[in-house]
Design a protein around this motif. Structure first.
Motif, PDB file in Angstrom:
ATOM      1  N   ASN A 297      52.521  17.709  58.831  1.00  0.00           N
ATOM      2  CA  ASN A 297      52.105  18.287  57.554  1.00  0.00           C
ATOM      3  C   ASN A 297      52.958  17.765  56.400  1.00  0.00           C
ATOM      4  O   ASN A 297      52.457  17.468  55.315  1.00  0.00           O
ATOM      5  CB  ASN A 297      52.189  19.811  57.617  1.00  0.00           C
ATOM      6  N   ILE A 298      54.243  17.695  56.645  1.00  0.00           N
ATOM      7  CA  ILE A 298      55.136  17.167  55.609  1.00  0.00           C
ATOM      8  C   ILE A 298      54.791  15.721  55.298  1.00  0.00           C
ATOM      9  O   ILE A 298      54.758  15.306  54.134  1.00  0.00           O
ATOM     10  CB  ILE A 298      56.605  17.297  56.057  1.00  0.00           C
ATOM     11  N   ARG A 299      54.499  14.962  56.350  1.00  0.00           N
ATOM     12  CA  ARG A 299      54.144  13.552  56.144  1.00  0.00           C
ATOM     13  C   ARG A 299      52.863  13.420  55.330  1.00  0.00           C
ATOM     14  O   ARG A 299      52.776  12.617  54.398  1.00  0.00           O
ATOM     15  CB  ARG A 299      53.969  12.875  57.507  1.00  0.00           C
ATOM     16  N   ASP A 300      51.822  14.229  55.675  1.00  0.00           N
ATOM     17  CA  ASP A 300      50.563  14.157  54.941  1.00  0.00           C
ATOM     18  C   ASP A 300      50.736  14.578  53.490  1.00  0.00           C
ATOM     19  O   ASP A 300      50.160  13.973  52.567  1.00  0.00           O
ATOM     20  CB  ASP A 300      49.519  15.061  55.617  1.00  0.00           C
ATOM     21  N   ALA A 301      51.543  15.624  53.288  1.00  0.00           N
ATOM     22  CA  ALA A 301      51.781  16.085  51.916  1.00  0.00           C
ATOM     23  C   ALA A 301      52.486  15.012  51.105  1.00  0.00           C
ATOM     24  O   ALA A 301      52.159  14.779  49.933  1.00  0.00           O
ATOM     25  CB  ALA A 301      52.602  17.365  51.945  1.00  0.00           C
ATOM     26  N   CYS A 302      53.424  14.363  51.708  1.00  0.00           N
ATOM     27  CA  CYS A 302      54.149  13.286  51.017  1.00  0.00           C
ATOM     28  C   CYS A 302      53.217  12.117  50.713  1.00  0.00           C
ATOM     29  O   CYS A 302      53.288  11.500  49.638  1.00  0.00           O
ATOM     30  CB  CYS A 302      55.318  12.804  51.873  1.00  0.00           C
ATOM     31  N   ARG A 303      52.283  11.838  51.649  1.00  0.00           N
ATOM     32  CA  ARG A 303      51.344  10.739  51.432  1.00  0.00           C
ATOM     33  C   ARG A 303      50.413  11.054  50.269  1.00  0.00           C
ATOM     34  O   ARG A 303      50.157  10.187  49.411  1.00  0.00           O
ATOM     35  CB  ARG A 303      50.544  10.498  52.718  1.00  0.00           C
ATOM     36  N   ASP A 304      49.895  12.294  50.231  1.00  0.00           N
ATOM     37  CA  ASP A 304      48.999  12.678  49.131  1.00  0.00           C
ATOM     38  C   ASP A 304      49.717  12.595  47.793  1.00  0.00           C
ATOM     39  O   ASP A 304      49.159  12.124  46.795  1.00  0.00           O
ATOM     40  CB  ASP A 304      48.481  14.102  49.355  1.00  0.00           C
ATOM     41  N   GLN A 305      50.914  13.056  47.775  1.00  0.00           N
ATOM     42  CA  GLN A 305      51.675  13.039  46.533  1.00  0.00           C
ATOM     43  C   GLN A 305      51.936  11.611  46.071  1.00  0.00           C
ATOM     44  O   GLN A 305      51.868  11.316  44.869  1.00  0.00           O
ATOM     45  CB  GLN A 305      53.008  13.782  46.717  1.00  0.00           C
ATOM     46  N   MET A 306      52.225  10.727  46.999  1.00  0.00           N
ATOM     47  CA  MET A 306      52.469   9.331  46.651  1.00  0.00           C
ATOM     48  C   MET A 306      51.198   8.674  46.121  1.00  0.00           C
ATOM     49  O   MET A 306      51.249   7.821  45.213  1.00  0.00           O
ATOM     50  CB  MET A 306      52.986   8.571  47.883  1.00  0.00           C
ATOM     51  N   TYR A 309      50.831   9.704  42.530  1.00  0.00           N
ATOM     52  CA  TYR A 309      51.769   8.945  41.688  1.00  0.00           C
ATOM     53  C   TYR A 309      51.305   7.511  41.508  1.00  0.00           C
ATOM     54  O   TYR A 309      51.413   6.939  40.422  1.00  0.00           O
ATOM     55  CB  TYR A 309      53.171   8.958  42.318  1.00  0.00           C
TER      56      TYR A 309
END
Length: 326
Positions: A297-306, A309
């Motif tokens: 989940n953390i990885r997916d959230a970081c991917r969406d945020q990137m 950006y």
């Protein structure tokens, strides 16, 4: 066995010796003699034999053929390379009060070496004892024979303990044990020193091990004035205390209970940390699936945020997209 042949009288003097009739002294030194002199004047009270090659002191070596006993009160035999002292070596010297055997190379001392020296007051054995003689010394020092001994010097002999089984068997006033290999004075010796309060002890230049085994000796130093050079006693071990005067130590530095508790506390702390580590690893293992989902989940959230950006960056850097947006 070599025995003195006869006793000279009046102004006669042994060959190659120096005689001082007024002081009663005969000095025979650096003569390279291998035997005791065979002609000692009857008037002599001090005999100095120094720097010769007398390897053995034979039994009866100071006895005369006619049964005459010498009036010697002082006998110096230092620096002669003496290796052996046989039984009854000093028979014929009933008045001897001072005996100096320092700076020799003794490997054998008979159990009866000092037999008949009941009047002896001072015995010097500094830098004289090799390993075999060290083991034999305690048997040779009989309290029933040397009962009037006041001063005993044993400096520089690599002794590890006090070589007297019973101090109370003597009438010692001074005991010199400097420059040996003594790491500690045991409880029995400390108790004996407490009882023999007239004894003054010299112990400097010994490699004392300042751990909890020194406790009895440490408190004896603190509570007694018997050790004349107490201020010069230094710790040799452990490294953290090397060179520190024993008198500067604190009571807890030599407290066996405190030292044991400290060791136990470190062991207990290690066990607790190990248990915490095991529990932590077990929690991780039991929750490995939930932890994996959480990481995903953390990885997916970081991917969406990137991605957000990245999109904004492309808009800001492309002028055409900027005009369309206007």
């Amino acid at each position: 066995m070599f025995v003195c042949q006869h006793v000279l009288s009046e102004d006669e003097c042994p060959l190659s010796c120096i005689c001082a009739r007024d002081s009663g002294t005969v000095t025979c030194h650096d003569k390279e003699d291998t035997e005791l002199p065979g002609d000692i004047p009857e008037w002599v009270t001090t005999l100095i034999l120094r720097g010769n090659n007398i390897s053995t002191l034979p039994g009866g070596g100071f006895s005369s053929n006619n049964g005459t006993k010498l009036e010697l009160t002082t006998l110096s035999l230092s620096h002669n390379g003496i290796m052996v002292i046989e039984a009854d070596a000093f028979t014929g010297l009933p008045r001897l009060r001072l005996l100096d055997l320092s700076h020799n190379r003794l490997v054998y001392i008979s159990v009866q070496a000092f037999h008949s020296l009941q009047e002896l007051r001072s015995l010097y054995l500094n830098d004289s004892l090799l390993a075999p003689a060290v083991a034999q010394l305690s048997n040779a020092l009989h309290g029933d024979i040397l009962c009037n001994l006041h001063r005993l010097e044993l400096s520089g002999n690599r002794l590890k303990t006090i070589p007297i089984s019973r101090l109370d068997a003597f009438n010692l006033h001074t005991l010199v044990l400097t420059n040996n290999s003594i790491e500690n004075i045991g409880k029995e010796d400390v108790s004996s020193l407490y009882r023999q309060k007239q004894v003054r002890v010299y112990l400097s230049l010994n490699p004392f091990r300042c751990n909890c085994e020194l406790e009895s000796f440490y408190f004896w130093l603190k509570n007694s004035s018997q050790c004349v050079d107490a201020a010069r006693l230094l710790c040799a071990e452990p490294d953290a205390k090397k060179g520190i005067p024993i008198e500067w130590l604190r009571g807890e530095d030599v407290d066996c209970l405190n030292e044991n508790l400290e060791a136990v506390s470190y062991v207990f702390l290690g066990i607790v940390l190990a248990l915490i580590g095991i529990v932590f690893l077990m929690v991780l293992y039991l929750n490995r699936r939930g932890i994996k989902r959480w990481l995903n989940n953390i990885r997916d959230a970081c991917r969406d945020q990137m991605e957000v950006y990245h999109y904004r960056y492309e808009q800001d850097s492309d002028p055409r997209l900027a005009n369309v947006a206007v």
